[in-house]
Write a protein that holds these residues in place. Structure first.
Motif, mmCIF file in Angstrom:
data_model
loop_
_atom_site.group_PDB
_atom_site.id
_atom_site.type_symbol
_atom_site.label_atom_id
_atom_site.label_comp_id
_atom_site.label_asym_id
_atom_site.label_seq_id
_atom_site.Cartn_x
_atom_site.Cartn_y
_atom_site.Cartn_z
ATOM 1 N N PHE A 266 73.092 44.304 61.726
ATOM 2 C CA PHE A 266 71.871 43.670 62.221
ATOM 3 C C PHE A 266 71.290 44.459 63.390
ATOM 4 C CE2 PHE A 266 74.350 40.277 60.282
ATOM 5 C CZ PHE A 266 73.402 39.647 59.485
ATOM 6 N N ALA A 267 69.986 44.427 63.473
ATOM 7 C CA ALA A 267 69.272 45.000 64.614
ATOM 8 C C ALA A 267 68.691 43.866 65.443
ATOM 9 C CB ALA A 267 68.156 45.924 64.144
ATOM 10 N N LEU A 268 68.976 43.904 66.742
ATOM 11 C CA LEU A 268 68.345 42.989 67.676
ATOM 12 C C LEU A 268 67.106 43.693 68.213
ATOM 13 C CD1 LEU A 268 71.523 41.833 69.650
ATOM 14 C CD2 LEU A 268 70.608 40.946 67.499
ATOM 15 N N VAL A 269 65.947 43.168 67.874
ATOM 16 C CA VAL A 269 64.691 43.878 68.110
ATOM 17 C C VAL A 269 63.802 43.048 69.034
ATOM 18 C CG1 VAL A 269 62.724 45.017 67.017
ATOM 19 C CG2 VAL A 269 64.883 44.813 65.773
ATOM 20 N N LEU A 270 63.275 43.682 70.058
ATOM 21 C CA LEU A 270 62.287 43.031 70.908
ATOM 22 C C LEU A 270 60.902 43.353 70.361
ATOM 23 C CD1 LEU A 270 63.651 43.608 74.514
ATOM 24 C CD2 LEU A 270 64.137 41.765 72.905
ATOM 25 N N VAL A 271 60.201 42.297 69.943
ATOM 26 C CA VAL A 271 58.845 42.411 69.429
ATOM 27 C C VAL A 271 57.950 41.601 70.356
ATOM 28 C CG1 VAL A 271 57.307 42.029 67.471
ATOM 29 C CG2 VAL A 271 59.708 42.632 67.073
ATOM 30 N N TRP A 272 57.035 42.300 71.011
ATOM 31 C CA TRP A 272 56.209 41.633 72.022
ATOM 32 C C TRP A 272 57.103 40.877 73.012
ATOM 33 C CZ3 TRP A 272 51.393 43.131 72.562
ATOM 34 C CH2 TRP A 272 50.727 43.670 71.463
ATOM 35 N N ASN A 273 58.233 41.538 73.344
ATOM 36 C CA ASN A 273 59.176 41.019 74.346
ATOM 37 C C ASN A 273 59.829 39.706 73.944
ATOM 38 O OD1 ASN A 273 56.750 42.404 76.276
ATOM 39 N ND2 ASN A 273 58.838 43.135 76.520
ATOM 40 N N ARG A 274 59.869 39.413 72.655
ATOM 41 C CA ARG A 274 60.611 38.278 72.140
ATOM 42 C C ARG A 274 61.677 38.792 71.172
ATOM 43 N NH1 ARG A 274 58.987 33.723 75.197
ATOM 44 N NH2 ARG A 274 56.771 33.951 75.598
ATOM 45 N N LEU A 275 62.807 38.084 71.109
ATOM 46 C CA LEU A 275 63.923 38.553 70.304
ATOM 47 C C LEU A 275 63.745 38.198 68.834
ATOM 48 C CD1 LEU A 275 66.702 39.874 70.088
ATOM 49 C CD2 LEU A 275 67.715 37.637 70.582
ATOM 50 N N GLY A 296 62.983 33.304 75.929
ATOM 51 C CA GLY A 296 62.077 33.762 76.975
ATOM 52 C C GLY A 296 61.549 35.153 76.724
ATOM 53 N N VAL A 297 60.776 35.644 77.700
ATOM 54 C CA VAL A 297 60.196 36.980 77.643
ATOM 55 C C VAL A 297 61.255 37.973 78.112
ATOM 56 C CG1 VAL A 297 58.360 38.466 78.486
ATOM 57 C CG2 VAL A 297 57.916 36.039 78.083
ATOM 58 N N ILE A 298 61.602 38.927 77.252
ATOM 59 C CA ILE A 298 62.737 39.820 77.476
ATOM 60 C C ILE A 298 62.225 41.248 77.658
ATOM 61 C CG2 ILE A 298 64.947 40.621 76.565
ATOM 62 C CD1 ILE A 298 64.944 38.121 74.764
ATOM 63 N N PRO A 343 67.953 42.556 86.351
ATOM 64 C CA PRO A 343 67.204 43.379 85.436
ATOM 65 C C PRO A 343 65.817 42.792 85.146
ATOM 66 C CG PRO A 343 68.778 42.071 84.247
ATOM 67 C CD PRO A 343 69.030 41.809 85.700
ATOM 68 N N GLY A 344 64.955 43.601 84.607
ATOM 69 C CA GLY A 344 63.598 43.176 84.309
ATOM 70 C C GLY A 344 62.944 44.231 83.454
ATOM 71 N N PHE A 345 61.650 44.216 83.386
ATOM 72 C CA PHE A 345 60.953 45.139 82.515
ATOM 73 C C PHE A 345 61.169 46.578 82.932
ATOM 74 C CE2 PHE A 345 58.983 41.336 81.174
ATOM 75 C CZ PHE A 345 58.586 41.590 79.874
ATOM 76 N N ASP A 346 61.305 47.448 81.936
ATOM 77 C CA ASP A 346 61.418 48.884 82.115
ATOM 78 C C ASP A 346 62.679 49.312 82.850
ATOM 79 O OD1 ASP A 346 57.882 49.233 82.532
ATOM 80 O OD2 ASP A 346 59.078 49.502 80.735
ATOM 81 N N ASP A 347 63.659 48.448 82.936
ATOM 82 C CA ASP A 347 64.918 48.863 83.545
ATOM 83 C C ASP A 347 65.770 49.607 82.519
ATOM 84 O OD1 ASP A 347 65.225 45.853 85.484
ATOM 85 O OD2 ASP A 347 64.415 47.778 86.038
#
Length: 911
Positions: A266-275, A296-298, A343-347
């Motif tokens: 399986f691939a865990l994929v962030l699409v528009w910051n959702r899992l 939440g927004v990931i 952590p947060g965006f772009d980390d």
């Protein structure tokens, strides 16, 4: 400590950092392989110093954290121009193991696999990337094995089966770039070589946000191209096996894939910051099997052996049980520490062996052991993560570190140089210090990035026990705060340019500083003292840079008595000599004025070209701090400003007028002490036996004195000739449209993004795309550069994406920062750039000063800024401040009005 082989997910990291690495040191032509079979150990014990001849005696300390990877019990961290290794066997107590010698420039990415470390070093203009291969089987004895120089800007690397895959872009011709992957054969690490490229079928290729090497497959995530499964069994010829969400994402809009992690099949994929979870059992037909918006927004995610770590928006995170990837559940929350902590965006986040590591927003390394629900974590703050400004006090350098406060570095010649923080008091623990000045053994630190400006006083009479002894609040009329990048001190007074004023601060009693007098001078950014006069650099108005003269004979009544204006895009720095010459550097030119009569400066010479971020005059010597290094010039035979010696250095980030990424230098005897942003602090001796270089700047005669207090130097003085491409009628020209896409609970206001996108469509239709490129940037609480170029179909597709509201929040400053990168990477330092910013409401609370600073940086770079206050809620007064002049700021009450305005501006570009 031997390390096991593995392949790992590729991490995202800040595009701001990626696009602004400074020019590298001299290297072989792109594509060349550098052999290094007999290199000495490259990594030295933590705290030691470079002593090898190739350093030329240059000492360096500090640097920002940019990326991290884990192998076994070790974390490999990019720190400025070096790689640092930490032992994280006990996640509660990370231990520094060793630090490498300096790379030619700042390290932007690191990956470790099969006992080797792969390091990406980027050139400032994105035209070249160096891939270094290190032997990392023994952390205390890292050795350089080889290096390959690649034409192009590559920001990500994933390694598998003897091949390194680099994601980025490369230049096709003078007008076009192409994005995709480059495969580099590293099976012989002493001779890495490029063997193939892949960019899909799109005209401009595919920009990959994330890569995971998985045997003969490469799982790739692309914001525009969706999720791809690539067959790399023949690495020189990658080919697509299957795709998902291309061209449309799961909800009908663009794919929006930003990050991919693997968990079994399986691939865990962030699409528009959702899992989203995707089954890859059939690589030719990837299939979505779950989506989890409730998490939440990931911003980032990493996974291993049934556990995943995710970074949420806003600086929080969580550990997930993904034993069943189709039903992830939160089992623990990640601790939150420090201001602006991640952590947060772009980390940069990795998870290996049950240990997670990431780089936080404020430049720290966080480590957590997530194998049990009771988490163990630690925070490591490196010394001097940002060096934004420096002054010399006796045998010590005092360095402004922005959010990390003030630092002391001993200059007595002992090695290694050590950066020691000046302990903050309870009142100074949350300062953001970008600018410092000194008078004797007293240091003055300007905190000018909060809701108010404060000047702090530090007593260094006992350097072993520095003390914060006083502070004063500076005048700040509403909506006029501008950050300063140079301030003068002397004779018991400090002259602080801040908040649309120059404040004269009486510090004769350092424990009780007070504002003795002020003068309103909108746009004041820099001051320098000369006798009883102060020269003030003022941000340009209508592309005219200005230096004003203040008479400060009576500190309680400073007054403007003269000045001079000249055609320049910005005032980067001021320097003055004892023989009454004032030097003003504008980024690409050096101007010289006779100030024997300070109230009537007289133009002497302009020197073209003169690339510099700052200058300092000391007697007949001038220190020039440039993007690619430092130089000393001799002023004794003026107007010949002959270069005496120069040294190339890693550059770090530099954006004019943003103190946290500025360059500043001072002289220490024959040495230069240079603060170079996120590359750290450098102590640079003159190179041995270097022959003097001839002048590289051409003096140009200035017009005679016009007997006026303010002199305008006409455009005819720009003697460097036409801009690139003008002879063919195709000047490099680019307009960035910064468009408000923020969401609102009000149904009427939710339609604003569609109206803004429609108006931008009118601009695209009106402009001549053969002559002018267009960049589209949408912003809410973040900014996204959607598309940039001259392809109309691509721009129209980007506008369709921007027509839908995204999230609440309105960070206009972040949108403008993205515009700075869009324009700079497109037109370079000599092209014609414009930025059009549209806002349909006020900026987020507490960010107005940041908005002004970001717009000021654009104007000072020489670019025209136009602004539109759209609708009834926009802050029209603020938007007027952002524009280059009164005629460049408009209001539009309705969508049709906005469209007509944008159409007119587009036709201006055609005409």
């Amino acid at each position: 400590m031997p390390m096991p082989p593995r392949s790992r997910p590729l991490r995202r990291w800040s595009l701001v950092v990626a696009l602004t690495w400074a020019h590298a040191m001299a290297a072989e032509p792109p594509g060349a392989t550098v052999h290094a079979q007999t290199q000495p150990p490259f990594c030295r014990p933590a705290g030691s110093v470079d002593t090898t001849p190739e350093t030329g005696g240059v000492l360096q300390v500090g640097g920002a954290l940019a990326a991290v990877d884990i192998a076994g019990d070790l974390a490999f961290v990019a720190v400025g121009p070096r790689l640092a290794v930490y032992d994280i066997a006990d996640a509660a107590v990370p231990r520094a193991v060793c630090t490498t010698a300096m790379f030619p420039d700042t390290v932007g990415e690191v990956a470790v696999a099969d006992g080797r470390a792969y390091v990406l070093v980027h050139r400032y203009n994105g035209s070249e990337t160096q891939l270094w291969v290190l032997d990392a089987t023994e952390a205390t004895a890292l050795r350089v094995l080889g290096r390959v120089d690649l034409a192009g800007s590559f920001l990500r690397v994933a390694v598998g089966d003897g091949v390194a895959y680099l994601a980025g872009k490369w230049r096709v011709d003078e007008q076009r770039s192409r994005a995709g992957l480059v495969a580099v054969d590293v099976s012989d690490p002493r001779a890495p070589r490029e063997i193939g490229r892949y960019s899909g079928d799109a005209e401009d290729g595919l920009w990959f946000e994330s890569l995971v090497a998985d045997g003969n497959r490469l799982i790739a995530g692309s914001f525009w191209g969706g999720l791809l499964v690539l067959d790399v069994s023949t690495p020189a010829q990658p080919r697509a096996l299957g795709t998902l969400w291309a061209p449309d994402g799961p909800d009908g809009q663009e794919s929006g894939v930003t990050q991919v992690a693997l968990e079994g099949r399986f691939a865990l994929v962030l699409v528009w910051n959702r899992l989203h979870v995707v089954d890859l059992a059939d690589p030719a037909a990837p299939r979505e099997v779950g989506r989890f918006p409730d998490l939440g927004v990931i911003g980032d995610i990493a996974s291993e052996a049934g556990r995943a770590v995710m970074a949420r928006d806003g600086g929080t995170g969580a550990v997930l049980d993904v034993t069943d990837p189709t039903a992830p559940r939160v089992v623990a929350e990640l601790p939150h520490e420090g201001a602006l902590d991640g952590p947060g965006f772009d980390d940069a986040m990795v998870l290996v062996g049950g240990r997670a590591a990431w780089v936080t927003f404020d430049g720290a390394l966080r480590v957590a052991d997530v194998r049990a629900d009771a988490l163990v974590s630690a925070r490591v703050v490196p010394p001097l993560p940002i060096a934004s400004h420096v002054v010399r006090v006796g045998r010590r350098a005092v360095v402004a570190g922005m959010r990390s406060g003030l630092w002391l570095v001993d200059l007595d010649g002992r090695t290694p140089p050590v950066a020691v923080p000046i302990p903050p008091s309870e009142r100074t623990a949350a300062l953001t210090i970008g600018t410092v000045a000194a008078d004797g053994d007293t240091v003055f630190a300007l905190d000018g990035w909060g809701s108010e400006g404060r000047l702090h006083v530090v007593d260094l009479r006992d350097p072993e026990r520095p003390a914060w002894i006083g502070a004063v609040t500076l005048p700040l009329p509403a909506d006029t705060g501008v950050p300063a990048y140079q301030m003068a001190a002397g004779g018991g007074f400090v002259y602080v340019p801040f908040g649309g004023h120059v404040s004269v601060v009486d510090v004769r009693d350092p424990a009780a500083p007070r504002v003795a007098g002020t003068v309103v001078l909108d746009g004041a950014l820099a001051t320098i003292l000369h006798g009883r006069h102060v020269f003030v650099g003022v941000e340009p108005d209508s592309r005219l840079a200005t230096v004003r003269t203040l008479d400060v004979t009576d500190p309680a009544r400073p007054r403007v008595v003269g000045g001079i204006s000249f055609n320049a895009s910005r005032v980067a720095a001021l320097a003055v000599t004892d023989d009454d010459r004032l030097f003003v550097v504008t980024g690409t030119r050096l101007y010289a004025f006779d100030v024997a009569r300070p109230d009537a400066p007289r133009a002497l010479r302009a020197f073209l070209p003169f690339m510099a971020a700052s200058i300092v005059a000391d007697g007949h010597r001038m220190v020039v701090d440039a993007l690619d290094g430092v130089a000393v010039r001799d002023l004794s035979a003026f107007p010949d400003v002959r270069e005496v010696w120069s040294v190339r250095l890693p550059g770090g980030i530099y954006l004019p007028n943003w103190p946290y990424v500025s360059h500043r230098a001072v002289l220490d005897g024959d040495r230069i002490v240079d603060a170079r942003g996120d590359a750290g602090l450098f102590i640079v001796p003159p190179p041995p036996d270097q022959p003097p270089a001839g002048p590289s700047a051409t003096p140009v005669a200035m017009p005679p004195d016009t007997a006026r207090a303010v002199v305008y130097l006409p455009a005819a003085l720009n003697a460097e000739g036409p801009r690139a491409g003008e002879a063919t009628g195709c000047p490099p020209s680019h307009v960035a449209l910064v468009l408000d896409t923020s969401d609102s609970e009000d149904p009427g206001r939710r339609a604003h993004p569609a109206a803004v996108a429609s108006a931008a469509h009118a601009f695209v239709d009106a402009v001549d795309l053969g002559q002018t490129g267009v960049g589209l940037i949408g912003y809410d609480r973040q900014a996204l550069r959607v598309v940039s170029g001259r392809d109309r179909d691509g721009l129209v597709a980007g506008l369709a994406f921007l027509a839908a509201p995204t999230r609440p929040g309105r960070r206009i400053d972040v949108g403008l920062a993205a515009a700075a990168l869009d324009v700079s990477r497109t037109v370079g330092p000599t092209g014609r750039g414009e930025v059009v910013v549209v806002a349909s409401g006020p900026p987020d609370a507490g960010t107005a000063d940041l908005v002004r600073a970001a717009a000021g940086a654009l104007r000072d770079a020489g670019w025209v800024v136009r602004s539109v206050a759209f609708g009834d809620d926009a802050d029209a007064a603020l938007m007027r401040e952002l524009a280059s002049g009164p005629g460049e700021a408009r209001r539009a009450a309705t969508g049709p009005e906005l469209a007509a305005l944008m159409d007119g501006w587009g036709r201006l570009r055609r005409d």
